[in-house]
Design a protein around this motif. Structure first.
Motif, PDB file in Angstrom:
ATOM      1  N   THR A 162     -25.723  70.683  99.373  1.00  0.00           N
ATOM      2  CA  THR A 162     -24.874  71.107  98.254  1.00  0.00           C
ATOM      3  C   THR A 162     -25.703  71.319  96.996  1.00  0.00           C
ATOM      4  O   THR A 162     -25.512  72.310  96.282  1.00  0.00           O
ATOM      5  N   GLY A 163     -26.620  70.432  96.714  1.00  0.00           N
ATOM      6  CA  GLY A 163     -27.489  70.591  95.552  1.00  0.00           C
ATOM      7  C   GLY A 163     -28.343  71.834  95.641  1.00  0.00           C
ATOM      8  O   GLY A 163     -28.526  72.553  94.658  1.00  0.00           O
ATOM      9  N   SER A 164     -28.845  72.111  96.814  1.00  0.00           N
ATOM     10  CA  SER A 164     -29.652  73.316  97.019  1.00  0.00           C
ATOM     11  C   SER A 164     -28.813  74.572  96.804  1.00  0.00           C
ATOM     12  O   SER A 164     -29.263  75.534  96.174  1.00  0.00           O
ATOM     13  N   GLN A 165     -27.597  74.578  97.313  1.00  0.00           N
ATOM     14  CA  GLN A 165     -26.718  75.731  97.135  1.00  0.00           C
ATOM     15  C   GLN A 165     -26.355  75.922  95.664  1.00  0.00           C
ATOM     16  O   GLN A 165     -26.301  77.051  95.175  1.00  0.00           O
ATOM     17  N   MET A 166     -26.107  74.834  94.955  1.00  0.00           N
ATOM     18  CA  MET A 166     -25.783  74.935  93.534  1.00  0.00           C
ATOM     19  C   MET A 166     -26.964  75.488  92.743  1.00  0.00           C
ATOM     20  O   MET A 166     -26.782  76.320  91.851  1.00  0.00           O
ATOM     21  N   ALA A 167     -28.155  75.052  93.065  1.00  0.00           N
ATOM     22  CA  ALA A 167     -29.346  75.571  92.385  1.00  0.00           C
ATOM     23  C   ALA A 167     -29.527  77.052  92.679  1.00  0.00           C
ATOM     24  O   ALA A 167     -29.845  77.847  91.786  1.00  0.00           O
ATOM     25  N   SER A 168     -29.310  77.445  93.906  1.00  0.00           N
ATOM     26  CA  SER A 168     -29.432  78.851  94.288  1.00  0.00           C
ATOM     27  C   SER A 168     -28.384  79.705  93.579  1.00  0.00           C
ATOM     28  O   SER A 168     -28.688  80.792  93.074  1.00  0.00           O
ATOM     29  N   MET A 169     -27.149  79.224  93.504  1.00  0.00           N
ATOM     30  CA  MET A 169     -26.088  79.969  92.839  1.00  0.00           C
ATOM     31  C   MET A 169     -26.345  80.075  91.341  1.00  0.00           C
ATOM     32  O   MET A 169     -26.073  81.115  90.728  1.00  0.00           O
ATOM     33  N   THR A 170     -26.885  79.020  90.749  1.00  0.00           N
ATOM     34  CA  THR A 170     -27.206  79.052  89.326  1.00  0.00           C
ATOM     35  C   THR A 170     -28.292  80.082  89.050  1.00  0.00           C
ATOM     36  O   THR A 170     -28.209  80.853  88.083  1.00  0.00           O
ATOM     37  N   MET A 171     -29.308  80.115  89.883  1.00  0.00           N
ATOM     38  CA  MET A 171     -30.384  81.087  89.710  1.00  0.00           C
ATOM     39  C   MET A 171     -29.860  82.514  89.911  1.00  0.00           C
ATOM     40  O   MET A 171     -30.206  83.423  89.153  1.00  0.00           O
TER      41      MET A 171
END
Length: 89
Positions: free
Chosen positions: A27-36
């Motif tokens: 989930t953290g990885s997906q959130m970072a990817s979506m933010t970028m």
């Protein structure tokens, strides 16, 4: 030797802890990817908006139809509406 109940509770707790850790990492990885991705999309939108709004102004400036002060004023007005800074060299 521990009872079967204690071993079972321990195994379930470890499995749940492991699953929760993996889930949080994904989930953290997906959130970072979506933010970028959102940041990149915003930058692309701003670049396109600036290019569309200033292309004619740059041509007028390049041909000498508007002076430096007017050009700077138009650039500042356009970029302030987008909330960005722009330096024209």
């Amino acid at each position: 030797m521990k009872s079967l109940r204690v071993q079972l509770v321990t195994a379930i707790a470890l499995a749940l802890g492991l699953v929760l850790t993996v889930l949080l990492a994904v989930t953290g990885s997906q959130m970072a990817s979506m933010t970028m991705d959102a940041y990149i999309n915003r930058q692309q939108f701003v670049a396109l908006a600036i290019a569309n709004s200033l292309s004619e102004t740059v041509m007028e400036y390049a041909t000498g139809r508007i002076d430096d002060a007017t050009f700077q004023q138009i650039v500042r007005a356009g970029t302030s509406q987008l909330g960005v800074g722009l330096t024209v060299i």
